[in-house]
Write an enzyme that holds these catalytic residues in place. Structure first.
Site: not given
Length: 460
Positions: A289, A292, A358-359, A392, A451
């Site tokens: 990761q 990236h 996230e992961h 992924d 109402h």
């Protein structure tokens, strides 16, 4: 609250890879304190991005195609009059796609499609009483704008992750944007175009960053280029897709004008591991990761100082061999990455829930049991043979996931991102009369007698 940290990591490009260590052992911390203790991107970076993105959004709203062209030149180094990718370019990208890569994309599409279709919620028609039916019908949004990042890598997999659930939901109008590339004639990366063509997406734009999000959210008028050319880019109902901090910030700023999936910014991985974890696997996953982006986050949470040492030794070895060494070292050296030492796995679970990764990988002796106690994560990968890299590309799950702690309240991209639950109420006269007095009494209690009158008049 106090934490103990190791010496500051050496700058990127150095021969050593040292992760910051935050020692929470022996401390009893509140959720707020845990959130403050875990590694995060510096707040100043987020503030700077927001100011820049607000400016870009304003330019696109005011100047349309002229602004898009100016921003493409500024950020991507390409000249363009209109960002629409010609149909011939899409067809050529698919025709020249490597057969092995095409087979991999097709397998990924098949698994993602099967899961998306299986996870589509069913309509509900519930009889609350005789002659009274309340329904929840799932209806797709009309039009979506899907963002696929570029920059340091090519992401045909993100085309799949965006497009497949939208199609499974039944969206009728799908537009896709990806940054223009200097080395591809100002078009998005060729494998991104091929993946779009493989999925039958015809409306593709060479637009990147915050400007792409703005164009989708507000639309771009026809004839708004410098020379008066440029066809309309119709505004969408929902914008989805991952990106850098500028893309994530743009999505946050346009939320409310359009729907968004989540703030899927720079990637992050957390690994919850005990002394039985394989340090070779853990180091490889942290690197995967960090590869990236220099802003990517890689965090190890463990109750074993021995494992922490072994992982760092493996990082030294593996980082030296990886292709994008400088990028990885920059990510690992940043404030968003580190090792968090805890007393035991119970505290480790608390830390992971506070971090809301996230992961999240759970690689412990009782991985399934511990994974069941995680309440905040974009996606959870259980055991030695479910690495994040699988998700992924080819697990069948979706890799567009919330980052920066937003997994505590938002979900990853899925088929319901593109659906709305519309309620239908169908009462007969007898069914309404059965509750008429209740409606009247409640309306009077709230000081809204009209109402109740709207019901009573039907039985006067």
């Amino acid at each position: 609250m106090s934490t103990l940290e190791s010496p500051t990591p050496l700058p990127a490009g150095n021969a050593r890879t040292v992760l910051r260590r935050t020692d929470l052992r022996g401390l009893t911390l509140s959720l707020a304190e845990l959130k403050s203790a875990v590694p995060r991107t510096a707040a100043a970076t987020v503030t700077t991005a927001e100011a820049a993105v607000e400016l870009i959004i304003g330019q696109v709203r005011e100047n349309g195609h002229a602004a898009l062209a100016q921003l493409a030149q500024k950020f991507d180094g390409v000249s363009q009059e209109h960002p629409r990718v010609p149909a011939a370019a899409l067809a050529h990208a698919l025709a020249t796609l490597d057969p092995q890569l095409r087979a991999a994309l097709e397998e990924s599409i098949a698994r993602a499609t099967a899961f998306a279709q299986a996870s589509k919620p069913a309509n509900v028609d519930f009889p609350v009483a005789n002659g009274a039916v309340v329904s929840a019908h799932w209806i797709p949004v009309r039009r979506v704008g899907l963002y696929v990042p570029g920059g340091l890598a090519a992401y045909p997999s993100s085309v799949i992750m965006n497009v497949v659930p939208a199609l499974a939901a039944g969206v009728s109008s799908v537009a896709l944007a990806s940054p223009p590339q200097q080395d591809n004639g100002g078009l998005p990366e060729s494998t991104v175009l091929a993946a779009a063509a493989l999925l039958g997406i015809e409306e593709v734009y060479a637009m990147g960053g915050a400007q792409a999000i703005a164009a989708f959210a507000y639309g771009v008028a026809a004839g708004s280029s410098v020379n008066g050319a440029g066809e309309e880019i119709e505004a969408v109902d929902v914008v989805t897709g991952p990106g850098n901090i500028f893309v994530a910030t743009a999505k946050r700023l346009v939320k409310g004008v359009v729907g968004i999936d989540s703030e899927a910014g720079a990637t992050e991985i957390a690994v919850l591991a005990d002394d039985g974890a394989n340090p070779i696997f853990v180091a490889a996953d942290l690197i995967s990761q960090a590869e990236h982006d220099p802003n990517a986050a890689s965090v190890l949470v463990t109750d074993s100082p021995g494992l922490a040492d072994a992982v760092e030794a493996e990082l030294l070895r593996q980082v030296a061999l990886t292709t994008h060494r400088e990028r990885v070292e920059a990510a690992l050296a940043g404030p968003q990455s580190g090792i968090v030492l805890v007393d035991d796995m119970a505290q480790g679970v608390e830390v992971c829930n506070a971090y809301a990764a996230e992961h999240l990988e759970v690689v412990t002796r009782n991985a399934e049991q511990l994974a069941s106690r995680i309440t905040s994560a974009g996606a959870i990968f259980v055991g030695d043979y479910s690495p994040v890299s699988l998700g992924d590309y080819c697990a069948g799950s979706n890799h567009v996931l919330p980052t920066s702690g937003t997994a505590a309240f938002s979900s990853g991209l899925n088929v319901t991102t593109f659906l709305r639950a519309v309620q239908l109420i169908n009462y007969s006269k007898d069914a309404l009369q059965e509750v008429a007095d209740h409606v009247v009494n409640l309306s009077r209690a709230e000081g809204l007698p009209a109402h109740g009158d709207a019901v009573a008049v039907r039985f006067a």
